[in-house]
Write an enzyme that holds these catalytic residues in place. Structure first.
Site, PDB file in Angstrom:
ATOM      1  N   GLY B 483      -0.090   4.056  -6.760  1.00 32.76           N
ATOM      2  CA  GLY B 483       1.055   4.464  -7.566  1.00 32.76           C
ATOM      3  C   GLY B 483       0.660   5.316  -8.755  1.00 32.76           C
ATOM      4  N   SER B 484      -0.551   5.892  -8.702  1.00 33.49           N
ATOM      5  CA  SER B 484      -1.035   6.636  -9.874  1.00 33.49           C
ATOM      6  C   SER B 484      -0.209   7.884 -10.143  1.00 33.49           C
ATOM      7  CB  SER B 484      -2.515   6.999  -9.705  1.00 33.49           C
ATOM      8  OG  SER B 484      -2.733   7.780  -8.551  1.00 33.49           O
ATOM      9  N   ARG B 523      -9.837   3.273 -12.491  1.00 33.59           N
ATOM     10  CA  ARG B 523     -10.017   4.280 -13.532  1.00 33.59           C
ATOM     11  C   ARG B 523      -8.919   5.343 -13.591  1.00 33.59           C
ATOM     12  NH1 ARG B 523     -12.208   8.955 -13.680  1.00 33.59           N
ATOM     13  NH2 ARG B 523     -11.814  10.209 -11.858  1.00 33.59           N
ATOM     14  N   GLU B 713      -8.382  -4.070 -10.008  1.00 32.73           N
ATOM     15  CA  GLU B 713      -9.481  -4.848  -9.459  1.00 32.73           C
ATOM     16  C   GLU B 713      -9.507  -6.311  -9.888  1.00 32.73           C
ATOM     17  OE1 GLU B 713     -12.063  -1.481 -10.562  1.00 32.73           O
ATOM     18  OE2 GLU B 713     -13.041  -1.930  -8.674  1.00 32.73           O
TER      19      GLU B 713
END
Lengths: 298, 759
Positions: B483-484, B523, B713
C-alpha cells in the site's frame, strides 16, 4: 507432440466403447477436478478424454422404494441440494460435500472421487458405511460391486479395460437409521483427510441393531471395519461398546508416516473420530437433527 | 498526538492500484508477453547433494524448436564479494552458483541447466534430453547434524569466520558471531531465578501467491530489457549486470505488480537465465516457476536450534540473558542469524546480555529474507522463556515485560542506544486493549509475546511532475507490496495541499528514476516517503519561484498554503493567490515544465515494537489449536494510511500464526522435499482464523517529517511465542519445537498425561 482426442459420449455404452478403443490411454471426464489438475502437473497424458456429463444415466439422482441411485458424474453441489437424499443419508451427503472447495463442488462428483482412488477420499468412507453398490459398465456387460471392494490401492481401481463407473446405489433402510462422516484435517478448509470415518447405524429404541463403519486415509484403500460394526451392533452404544469399536478402528489402521500425519496420530484419531461419528449417527437415527460437521477439533 | 493537524495523513482513501487489482486489469509478471517470445525452462537437480561430473546438452539443442541452452559455463565466475540482498547479505560467488549450479548441486531443485524453446512442451521435452552425470554425495539437512564433526561438507574450503579459537578445519559453520553487554557471569550470580531451555524452529516459505516469473529481451546492440516480479528492480539490474558482465545502463528492468514478496523477492533466480537465453537465442525469453519450483528452489526463512537462559530477581527484574542460535543458511552462507541475535533481547533493558550465533550451511535451498529476517526465530525462544518466568513468578506477562521494557536511552547489546521508542506505550496499549480487559472465555487460554524490528532507511529517489492542468505525478522506484503508493500520495497531498485524487503515484522502471534500494526493511513509506516529501518540497520551491516571477517579487516573498502560492505578507504586495493549476497553465512563460526531485541516503529509521495477545483452545483428543481472538498492538510511528497499516499488522500476525502452528518443510531420507505445494505446506486459510484486531500506537519517529516508522515486519515477530505461550497455558504442556501441529501437540499431550497424573 501427442494430440489429445476429446469425445463426448451420449450413452453409457458409447462411453465404455470409447474407453475400450482408447486402449488404456482413455480418461473419463466428469467434473475434471482431478483429471485436469493431474494433466497440468504432468502426471497423466491421456490419449482420449471422454466427457460423460451428457449421459443422462450418469447425471442425476433417482429414488426407487427408498433406494437412491446417484449418477456417477452428478456434481457434488447437486447432491448437496437434494433435500430427500440429504434427509435419508446425511452422512453420505456431508462427505460428498467435503470434496474440494465450494467452487470445486460445482463440478466434482462422487464417481470421480471414487475412481481417483485416493485412500483419503472424503466420500468413500461414508459410502462404505452406507453399503453403497457401484454399477460398472463394460464394453459388453454391466456388473455391480460393493464400494469397499472397488479400489485396489492408492490411485488404483479394480476397473477392467473399457469399464466405467455409471452410478452409486444406496440401499433402502429403516427410518430409525442415521449416518455420519467426520474427517480430521489440520486446517479448517482446503485440506485432505488425515483420517476419515463414516458410520451408519440402525437403532431400535436405544439399541443399535445394525452398523457399518468405513475408515479412510489409514490404509492403501478405504476400509470396511467389520470388527467395529460388530462391537456396536446389539449394544446400547455404551462406553464399552464405543471403546471396543474405537479400538477396532485403531487396530484396523495400517497407516504410513507422511506429510499429512504420523502412524501414531492416525491410529489414535481413527478411534477418536469413530466415537464422535457414532454419536452423531445415533442421534440422527433417533430423529435428533445434527448439523454437518466438516471436521473434528475446530 | 492529535491527527487533526493533518488534512490527508491518517485518512483512508482507496489505494491507487486497487481498481486494477480487483478487476483483473493489473499485470503481474506472468502477464507480460512479447512477439516471438520463447519459453524458458530450468532443469533442476534431483539430488540433495552431488558433484556434477558432466552435462551433455547436445541432444536438447538438436531438438527442433529449441533455440538456446545454458549451463554454468555461460556465466562468468564471480569474485568473493559480499553485496546486500534486501536486508541480508550475499556473496556474488555464491549467487552465480545458486542461479546455476557449477561444481556441485547443493539441494534438490538446484538449477543445473536452462533451455529456451518455441513452446512449453518442446522446452519440457528438451529438459529430458539434457544428460547430467552426477556423483551423488552424502547430504545433511539438519543444523545440528550439519555442525557435527564428520558431517558431509557442502563447501570443502569453508572455514568458520569469527571462530574462537580460529578454525583450522573446514566445516559447515560459515560464521560465528557474538554480542555482549555487561558481565553475564555476574548477572547470573545475582539472579534469584534462572530458566534455561532449548528450542527449535522450522524453515518456512514466504508463501507469496505469485510465483517467480521473468521476461527478458536482449537486443543485438547489447540492450537488455527485463520485466519481472521483484521487490527491487534496481537490485535485479545490479545482480544481472554483475552476473552477466553487462553495464547497468544497458539493462532496463520494469517491475510488474507484485503478488506478494515478504522478503523472498529481493534476490534473483530466473532473470539472469532469461537474459542469457535471450542473448543466445536472439529472441525474448519468458520464464515462470511452478509452485513446486518455488518451494524447492526459492528462499525460505531459516529454521534454527536455540538455547535461551534468563536470570531474574524475584520481583521480575531480568538481570542476565543469554541466547545461542544455530541457524540454517541453506546451501550457501548467509542466514539472518545476525539480526536474530540483535533482535533477541532488544525489547528489554537488561544489564548483562550475551548472545552467540552460528551461520550453518546444509542441503536446503539458500534462505532469503522473510519479514524481519531472523527476528521471529529468536523471539520465539526468548519470549517463551520470559513467559516461563512470568508463570514461575506468578506475574502478569505484560507487567513482567513492563518491568523490563526498553525505553529511550536503553543501550542495546548490539551497541545502539535507543532514541524515542514506543515499547512501554505498546505494552500499555496491549494491557488496556478491549481484548486484554476481557476475561478469557472458558476453555480458552491467553498468550502474550512481544517483538522488535530495527526498520531501515537506505537509498531512495523520487520525483514529482506537474501536468499541464496542475495534477501531479509522483514517481518513485519501489515496488508496492503493502500500500506504499497510497501512503506516498497521501504525504504528497499533505505537503502540496491538494487533493489525494489529484496525485497519481507511479513506480518507474530502472531507466526512469534514480536508484532505489529494495522494498524491504519496512523502509518504503519511511525512506522513499521522505524522498517523496523532499521532491515535493523541491517542487513547491519551484512553484513559489514561478509565482514570484509572475508577480515580479522575490521568491522569499511567496509562501505555499493549501495548494496555492500566496504573498508572504502585505509588505510583498497584494496579489490573488495562484493555484497549482494556474501556475501549471502559465509554466511556459515562467521557465517551462515544473518538476521536483530528490535523492538521499536515509538514516534515522525508527525501531518498531509489537505486543500480541492470543486466546486459543486446544482439543485434547486431536491436538488441534483453534484461535478464538487475536490482537496485535504496535508502535507504528504515524499511521499514514491506517487501513494499510492495520493490514500489515493483520498479515504479519497471520503469517506468524502459520509459522507457529502448521508450516514446515518435510524432507524424506534422500533429502527431497515431500511437500512442495500449498496442499501440504499449510499456510492458514481464511476460515482458520478470526479477524485480527489491531491497536495502532503512535509514537512518532522524530527523524521523519510525519513521524513515520516502518510497520511491515514487526507484526510477524511476536506470534510464534504468543501462540506457544497460550498453548502452554491451555494445556500445561509447553511446546519447545515448532510447528505446534496437531500430530506433534497430540503426541506431547499424550506423553504428558501419565506424568501429570502422577504429579
Amino acid at each position: 507432440m501427442t494430440d489429445i482426442q476429446f469425445k463426448v459420449a451420449k450413452t453409457v455404452r458409447e462411453a465404455a466403447s470409447l474407453m475400450a478403443a482408447a486402449k488404456g490411454k482413455g480418461r473419463i471426464l466428469a467434473g475434471g477436478t482431478d483429471l485436469l489438475v493431474q494433466m497440468k502437473a504432468g502426471m497423466v497424458t491421456p490419449g482420449t478424454i471422454i466427457d460423460v456429463k451428457k449421459i443422462p444415466e450418469m447425471v442425476g439422482i433417482t429414488e426407487t422404494k427408498g433406494s437412491y441411485r446417484i449418477g456417477a458424474a452428478t456434481p457434488a453441489a447437486v447432491i448437496g441440494e437434494h433435500k430427500k437424499l440429504r434427509k435419508a443419508w446425511p452422512g453420505v451427503v456431508e462427505a460428498i460435500n467435503l470434496i474440494g472447495s465450494t467452487q470445486v463442488q460445482g463440478r466434482a462428483s462422487a464417481g470421480g472421487n471414487l475412481c481417483n482412488a485416493s485412500p483419503a477420499a472424503d466420500s468413500v468412507p461414508a459410502l462404505v458405511a452406507a453399503g453403497a453398490i457401484v454399477t460398472i459398465q463394460g464394453p459388453k456387460t454391466r456388473r455391480q460391486v460393493p464400494v469397499e471392494k472397488f479400489n485396489a490401492g492408492p490411485g488404483k481401481t479394480t476397473l477392467k479395460a473399457g469399464e466405467i463407473v455409471v452410478s452409486l446405489t444406496l440401499p433402502a433402510r429403516p427410518k430409525t437409521s442415521g449416518d455420519a462422516y467426520l474427517r480430521l484435517i489440520p486446517r479448517t478448509e482446503m485440506d485432505i483427510a488425515v483420517v476419515g470415518v463414516g458410520v451408519s447405524l440402525t437403532m431400535k429404541g436405544d439399541t443399535c441393531v445394525s452398523a457399518r463403519v468405513g475408515l479412510g486415509a489409514v490404509a492403501p484403500t478405504v476400509l470396511l471395519v467389520e470388527a467395529a460394526a460388530k462391537a456396536l451392533t446389539g449394544s446400547k452404544l455404551d462406553a464399552k461398546a464405543l471403546d471396543d469399536a474405537a479400538n477396532a478402528c485403531s487396530a484396523a489402521c495400517r497407516p504410513i508416516d507422511d506429510k499429512r500425519g504420523t502412524i501414531r496420530y492416525r491410529t489414535k484419531i481413527a478411534g477418536v473420530l469413530l466415537r464422535l461419528a457414532t454419536a452423531i449417527a445415533a442421534d440422527r437415527a433417533k430423529g435428533i437433527s445434527r448439523p454437518a460437521h466438516s471436521q473434528q477439533g475446530h | 498526538m492529535s491527527k487533526s493537524q493533518y488534512k490527508w495523513i491518517g485518512t483512508r482513501p482507496d489505494r491507487p492500484d486497487g481498481a486494477d487489482k480487483v478487476t483483473g486489469r493489473a499485470r503481474f509478471a506472468a502477464d507480460f508477453n512479447l512477439p516471438g517470445q520463447l519459453i524458458g525452462k530450468v532443469l533442476r537437480s534431483p539430488h540433495a547433494h552431488a558433484r556434477i561430473k558432466s552435462i551433455d546438452t547436445s541432444k536438447a539443442l538438436a531438438l527442433p524448436g529449441v533455440k538456446a541452452v545454458v549451463t554454468a559455463k555461460d556465466f562468468p565466475e564471480q569474485a568473493d564479494v559480499i553485496v546486500p540482498a534486501g536486508e541480508m547479505q550475499v556473496n556474488l560467488r555464491d549467487v552465480t552458483r545458486n542461479v546455476m549450479a557449477r561444481e556441485k548441486v547443493l539441494y534438490e531443485g538446484h538449477a543445473v541447466a536452462a533451455v529456451a524453446a518455441t513452446t512449453d512442451a518442446i522446452a519440457k521435452q528438451a529438459l529430458g534430453l539434457i544428460k547430467v552425470e552426477y556423483q551423488v554425495l552424502p547430504h545433511v539437512i539438519d543444523v545440528a547434524e550439519a555442525m557435527k564433526p564428520g558431517a558431509p561438507l557442502l563447501h570443502e574450503n569453508l572455514m568458520t569466520e569469527g571462530a574462537k579459537p580460529a578454525a583450522t578445519k573446514p566445516s559447515n559453520i560459515a560464521k560465528r558471531i557474538e554480542f555482549a553487554k555487561g558481565d553475564i557471569d555476574a548477572g547470573f550470580a545475582q539472579a534469584e531465578v534462572v530458566i534455561e531451555r532449548d528450542y527449535t524452529t522450522q524453515p518456512v516459505h514466504q508463501g507469496y501467491i505469485e510465483p517467480h516469473a521473468a521476461l527478458a529481451s536482449a537486443s543485438e546492440d547489447g540492450q537488455v530489457q527485463v520485466w519481472s516480479t521483484t521487490q527491487g528492480h534496481f537490485q535485479v539490474r545490479g545482480f544481472c549486470a554483475r552476473l552477466l558482465n553487462i553495464e547497468t545502463s544497458q539493462i532496463r528492468v520494469t517491475p510488474s505488480e507484485i503478488g506478494g514478496g515478504f522478503g523472498g523477492k529481493t534476490v534473483v533466480y530466473l532473470e539472469p537465465l532469461a537474459i542469457r537465453l535471450s542473448q543466445k537465442a536472439g529472441k525474448p525469453v519468458k520464464m515462470v516457476m511452478s509452485r513446486e519450483d518455488v518451494f524447492r528452489a526459492s528462499g525460505p526463512a531459516p529454521g534454527a536450534d536455540l538455547k535461551v537462559k534468563i536470570g531474574a530477581m524475584k520481583d521480575g527484574r531480568i538481570v542476565a540473558a543469554e541466547c545461542t542460535i544455530a541457524m540454517q543458511a541453506g546451501a550457501f552462507p548467509g542466514s539472518p542469524v545476525g539480526p536474530a541475535c540483535m533482535c533477541s533481547y532488544a525489547c528489554y533493558d537488561i544489564d548483562n546480555i550475551h548472545v552467540v550465533g552460528f551461520d550453518v550451511v546444509s542441503n536446503r535451498p539458500k534462505v532469503a529474507a522473510y519479514r524481519a529476517p531472523g527476528a521471529p526465530i529468536s523471539a520465539f525462544a526468548v519470549e517463551s522463556t520470559i513467559d516461563l518466568l512470568a508463570q514461575q513468578l506468578k506475574m502478569d506477562p505484560i507487567e513482567l515485560r513492563l518491568k523490563n521494557a526498553a525505553t529511550k536511552g536503553t543501550k542495546t547489546h548490539y551497541g545502539v542506544t535507543f532514541g524515542t521508542i514506543g515499547m512501554v506505550e505498546t505494552l500499555n496499549a496491549a494491557k488496556n486493549s478491549p481484548h486484554y480487559k476481557t476475561p478469557v472465555k472458558p476453555g480458552f487460554a491467553r498468550g502474550v509475546a512481544a517483538g522488535f524490528w530495527f526498520n531501515v532507511g537506505a537509498d531512495s529517489s523520487a520525483a514529482a511532475h506537474v501536468g499541464e492542468d496542475g495534477s501531479v505525478t509522483v514517481i518513485s522506484g519501489n515496488p508496492d507490496i503493502g500500500g506504499s503508493r497510497a501512503s506516498l500520495a497521501l504525504m504528497a497531498a499533505e505537503e502540496l495541499g491538494i487533493d489525494y485524487d489529484k496525485i497519481r503515484p507511479v513506480i518507474a522502471d530502472t531507466a526512469s528514476i534514480g536508484f532505489n534500494f529494495v522494498t524491504g526493511g519496512s523502509r518504503v513509506t519511511f525512506a522513499t516517503g521522505l524522498a517523496v516529501v523532499n521532491s515535493v518540497r523541491d517542487l513547491i520551491r519551484d512553484l513559489k519561484g514561478r509565482a514570484a516571477k509572475t508577480w515580479n517579487v522575490d521568491p522569499e516573498g511567496v509562501i505555499w498554503e493549501n495548494g496555492m502560492a500566496k504573498p508572504a505578507g502585505s509588505n510583498v504586495g497584494t496579489f490573488e493567490p495562484l493555484t497549482i493549476a494556474q501556475l501549471a497553465a502559465s509554466a511556459g512563460r515562467t521557465g517551462g515544465p515544473i518538476n521536483g526531485h530528490a535523492q538521499l541516503n536515509v538514516t534515522g529509521a525508527g525501531p518498531g515494537f509489537g505486543v500480541h495477545i492470543v486466546d486459543l483452545k486446544v482439543d485434547a483428543d486431536t491436538g488441534i489449536v483453534t484461535v478464538g481472538r487475536y490482537t496485535a498492538a504496535q508502535d507504528v510511528g504515524t499511521a499514514i494510511h491506517p487501513s494499510y497499516v492495520e493490514g500489515q499488522l493483520q498479515g504479519g500476525a497471520v503469517q506468524g500464526i502459520g509459522w507457529a502452528l502448521n508450516e514446515e518443510y518435510i524432507y524424506n531420507g534422500q533429502g527431497k522435499l515431500a511437500n512442495p505445494g500449498f496442499l501440504d505446506y499449510r499456510i492458514p486459510v481464511a476460515s482458520d482464523l478470526p479477524m485480527i484486531e489491531t491497536v495502532l500506537v503512535e509514537v512518532p519517529n522524530p527523524t521523519h517529517p510525519y513521524g513515520v516508522r516502518g510497520v511491515g515486519e514487526v507484526p510477524i515477530v511476536p506470534p510464534l511465542a504468543a501462540v506457544a505461550n497460550a498453548v502452554a497455558r491451555a494445556t500445561n504442556v509447553r511446546m519447545y519445537d515448532l510447528p505446534i501441529s496437531p500430530p506433534r501437540l497430540s503426541a506431547a499431550l499424550d506423553a504428558a498425561q501419565p506424568r501429570m497424573a502422577a504429579e
